[in-house]
Design a protein around this motif. Structure first.
Motif, PDB file in Angstrom:
ATOM      1  N   ALA A 112       3.890  34.877 -94.908  1.00 14.52           N
ATOM      2  CA  ALA A 112       3.034  35.008 -93.846  1.00 14.52           C
ATOM      3  C   ALA A 112       3.548  35.171 -92.534  1.00 14.52           C
ATOM      4  N   ALA A 113       4.605  34.179 -92.448  1.00 11.01           N
ATOM      5  CA  ALA A 113       5.449  34.280 -91.123  1.00 11.01           C
ATOM      6  C   ALA A 113       5.998  35.590 -90.797  1.00 11.01           C
ATOM      7  N   LEU A 114       6.485  36.059 -91.816  1.00 14.70           N
ATOM      8  CA  LEU A 114       7.211  37.623 -91.584  1.00 14.70           C
ATOM      9  C   LEU A 114       6.162  38.441 -91.066  1.00 14.70           C
ATOM     10  N   ALA A 115       4.928  38.622 -91.831  1.00 12.26           N
ATOM     11  CA  ALA A 115       3.879  39.510 -91.613  1.00 12.26           C
ATOM     12  C   ALA A 115       3.434  39.218 -90.071  1.00 12.26           C
ATOM     13  N   VAL A 116       3.237  38.236 -89.622  1.00 14.77           N
ATOM     14  CA  VAL A 116       2.683  37.943 -88.004  1.00 14.77           C
ATOM     15  C   VAL A 116       3.878  38.385 -87.351  1.00 14.77           C
ATOM     16  N   LEU A 117       5.162  37.802 -87.389  1.00 11.36           N
ATOM     17  CA  LEU A 117       6.332  38.156 -86.713  1.00 11.36           C
ATOM     18  C   LEU A 117       6.385  39.937 -86.573  1.00 11.36           C
ATOM     19  N   THR A 118       6.145  40.522 -87.687  1.00 14.29           N
ATOM     20  CA  THR A 118       6.206  41.976 -87.703  1.00 14.29           C
ATOM     21  C   THR A 118       5.192  42.500 -87.080  1.00 14.29           C
ATOM     22  N   VAL A 173      -5.314  49.618 -95.338  1.00 18.57           N
ATOM     23  CA  VAL A 173      -5.589  50.121 -94.085  1.00 18.57           C
ATOM     24  C   VAL A 173      -3.938  50.195 -93.362  1.00 18.57           C
ATOM     25  N   LEU A 174      -2.846  49.338 -93.865  1.00 15.42           N
ATOM     26  CA  LEU A 174      -1.670  49.683 -93.484  1.00 15.42           C
ATOM     27  C   LEU A 174      -0.913  50.695 -93.937  1.00 15.42           C
ATOM     28  N   THR A 175      -1.299  51.111 -95.154  1.00 14.29           N
ATOM     29  CA  THR A 175      -0.207  52.153 -95.597  1.00 14.29           C
ATOM     30  C   THR A 175      -0.607  53.627 -95.028  1.00 14.29           C
ATOM     31  N   PRO A 176      -1.765  53.956 -94.826  1.00 21.01           N
ATOM     32  CA  PRO A 176      -1.827  55.293 -94.101  1.00 21.01           C
ATOM     33  C   PRO A 176      -1.661  55.172 -92.605  1.00 21.01           C
ATOM     34  N   THR A 198      10.070  56.018 -98.142  1.00 22.53           N
ATOM     35  CA  THR A 198      11.556  55.626 -98.827  1.00 22.53           C
ATOM     36  C   THR A 198      11.967  54.476 -98.844  1.00 22.53           C
ATOM     37  N   SER A 199      11.786  53.769 -97.437  1.00 24.08           N
ATOM     38  CA  SER A 199      12.247  52.295 -97.257  1.00 24.08           C
ATOM     39  C   SER A 199      11.306  51.465 -98.031  1.00 24.08           C
ATOM     40  N   THR A 200       9.955  51.647 -98.236  1.00 24.13           N
ATOM     41  CA  THR A 200       9.181  50.908 -98.996  1.00 24.13           C
ATOM     42  C   THR A 200       9.560  50.912-100.395  1.00 24.13           C
ATOM     43  N   THR A 201       9.900  52.127-100.905  1.00 24.14           N
ATOM     44  CA  THR A 201      10.178  51.919-102.231  1.00 24.14           C
ATOM     45  C   THR A 201      11.509  51.537-102.506  1.00 24.14           C
ATOM     46  N   LEU A 202      12.433  51.537-101.693  1.00 29.85           N
ATOM     47  CA  LEU A 202      13.587  50.621-101.942  1.00 29.85           C
ATOM     48  C   LEU A 202      13.650  49.270-101.898  1.00 29.85           C
ATOM     49  N   ALA A 203      12.446  48.730-100.723  1.00 29.17           N
ATOM     50  CA  ALA A 203      12.226  47.358-100.720  1.00 29.17           C
ATOM     51  C   ALA A 203      11.786  47.054-102.268  1.00 29.17           C
ATOM     52  N   ALA A 204      10.852  47.802-102.933  1.00 30.66           N
ATOM     53  CA  ALA A 204      10.408  47.163-104.180  1.00 30.66           C
ATOM     54  C   ALA A 204      11.456  47.024-105.139  1.00 30.66           C
ATOM     55  N   VAL A 205      12.534  47.923-105.058  1.00 33.09           N
ATOM     56  CA  VAL A 205      13.569  48.157-106.149  1.00 33.09           C
ATOM     57  C   VAL A 205      14.301  46.482-105.822  1.00 33.09           C
ATOM     58  N   ALA A 234       7.355  47.006 -91.540  1.00 27.25           N
ATOM     59  CA  ALA A 234       6.020  46.581 -91.864  1.00 27.25           C
ATOM     60  C   ALA A 234       5.703  47.004 -93.246  1.00 27.25           C
ATOM     61  N   GLY A 235       6.062  48.304 -93.673  1.00 28.80           N
ATOM     62  CA  GLY A 235       6.108  48.826 -95.279  1.00 28.80           C
ATOM     63  C   GLY A 235       6.558  47.692 -96.142  1.00 28.80           C
ATOM     64  N   THR A 236       7.821  47.299 -95.502  1.00 31.59           N
ATOM     65  CA  THR A 236       8.566  46.453 -96.638  1.00 31.59           C
ATOM     66  C   THR A 236       7.751  45.226 -96.765  1.00 31.59           C
ATOM     67  N   VAL A 237       7.318  44.436 -95.544  1.00 27.63           N
ATOM     68  CA  VAL A 237       6.557  43.111 -95.766  1.00 27.63           C
ATOM     69  C   VAL A 237       5.366  43.167 -96.655  1.00 27.63           C
TER      70      VAL A 237
END
Length: 406
Positions: A183-189, A125-128, A153-160, A30-33
């Motif tokens: 949008a589809a990835l967000a719904v599935l996640t 809302v999502l991050t905390p 860390t996984s979110t930062t790696l995704a940013a890179v 979810a953090g990656t998406v």
């Protein structure tokens, strides 16, 4: 052997990272998406501007609305996050992200305004919620702190890595296609989050809005951690805002070559965050010494680096400072996250909410502070202006690590 040593319980072996990842993989996903909507927006700013027939600068400035929305939302809802079912809060935020992405593809300026505002609200809302949920999956505070840092860390790696990923998403119907896929990835996640939820892990009978605020006011250690995180973000985001200009003006670095510098900075940040998450695990024996040392080392490295990168006249020194800057600030960020996860107890969601709001404020404050320093005194003014927040954060380290309350 002293009586104190004999009475101390044996140290528990830390849970392996792989087991923690298996327990929190939906939060990491979810953090990656959550990074993709604004990454698509920034990457395809020019074609998006052409579609809505507006100036690229005006369209790019709209992203600031997302930060304002995130700041206001974070401050308003932070005391309430502990009372909401976290898996539902995450799923709801991901659904809002999906709706924002679909709205943007309608191709009007008003739609982009709604996209930026809605995305800011959703991430507030999502991050905390993700950090609090990852923390709550483990009864041991050290494991909870490690889980929260792995999400970050996984979110930062995704940013890179987001650039090539977004480019792949856009292979189908350009930027609109990338937002449709997002949008589809967000719904599935979100659906995966609901299916993997453990209702028993949710905190019950969390304090209400006023009670949360009252308790937070009585915890100067947590407020100091939040302040350190916000000040660190101010310095780091201000630094990132002017890094490309500095490398271009001083070393003649073109846009293509600068992507390597950006990757170096991002990679050092990922490594620093991952390692600091391991170092910051607190079994209770070290007391405040370990997190205090980590914060001081990270802030000290960041202070030297931000002064160096904008002043050094030779490229190897600037690259070394860039590496130290990313690593040091990642250490501070991961340690702050660990302190909240390990010490906040029932105030964990509210504290993470305030931390996210403070970091949103830091994004704007850093750019404004750096711009003011550059306008007044050039590169030396920029360096000094961005060193000030780091120096202030150093003064708060003792307060941030003084007490331990479960």
């Amino acid at each position: 052997m002293t009586a104190q040593a004999a009475s101390r319980p044996p140290a528990r072996r830390p849970t392996p990272d792989i087991r923690i990842v298996r327990a929190i993989w939906p939060a990491m996903l979810a953090g990656t998406v959550s990074l993709l909507p604004f990454t698509v927006y920034s990457t395809f700013l020019v074609p998006i501007s052409e579609t809505v027939r507006a100036d690229a600068a005006a369209v790019g400035a709209l992203r600031g609305l997302g930060g304002v929305a995130a700041l206001l939302t974070g401050v308003a809802i932070a005391p309430l996050l502990g009372r909401w079912p976290r898996h539902r809060a995450v799923a709801g935020a991901l659904t809002l992200l999906a709706l924002c992405c679909l709205t943007a593809t309608t191709g009007s300026y008003a739609a982009l305004v709604a996209f930026c505002l809605g995305t800011g609200v959703a991430t507030a809302v999502l991050t905390p919620a993700l950090l609090a949920l990852a923390t709550s999956r483990f009864t041991d505070p050290a494991d909870g702190g490690r889980a929260a840092t792995l999400v970050s860390t996984s979110t930062t790696l995704a940013a890179v890595l987001a650039g090539p990923v977004v480019g792949g998403l856009a292979a189908w119907r350009g930027w609109a296609g990338a937002l449709w896929v997002t949008a589809a990835l967000a719904v599935l996640t979100g659906l995966a989050f609901l299916r993997s939820a453990d209702p028993g892990a949710e905190q019950a009978a969390a304090p209400g809005y006023r009670e949360s605020l009252r308790r937070l006011r009585s915890r100067p250690d947590l407020l100091a951690v939040v302040a350190v995180a916000g000040l660190r973000t101010t310095s780091f985001m201000g630094y990132l805002s002017f890094l490309a200009v500095t490398y271009h003006d001083r070393f003649g670095t073109d846009a293509g070559t600068f992507t390597l510098v950006w990757t170096l900075s991002g990679a050092s940040f990922v490594v620093g965050g991952y390692l600091a998450g391991r170092w910051a695990r607190d079994d209770g024996a070290a007391g405040p010494a370990r997190p205090r040392l980590l914060l001081l080392a990270g802030l000290g490295g960041g202070l030297v680096a931000v002064l160096t990168v904008f002043l050094v006249p030779w490229l190897p020194g600037a690259l070394a400072a860039t590496t130290v800057m990313g690593f040091g600030h990642a250490v501070v960020g991961a340690t702050a996250t660990s302190l909240i996860a390990q010490r906040a107890g029932r105030l964990t969601p509210a504290t993470f909410g305030l931390q996210a709001a403070g970091m949103s404020l830091g994004v704007f404050a850093g750019a404004a502070l750096g711009g003011a320093g550059l306008a007044v005194a050039g590169s030396p003014g920029l360096a000094v202006a961005l060193a000030v927040p780091t120096a202030l954060a150093v003064l708060l380290v003792r307060s941030a690590t003084r007490t331990r309350i479960s």
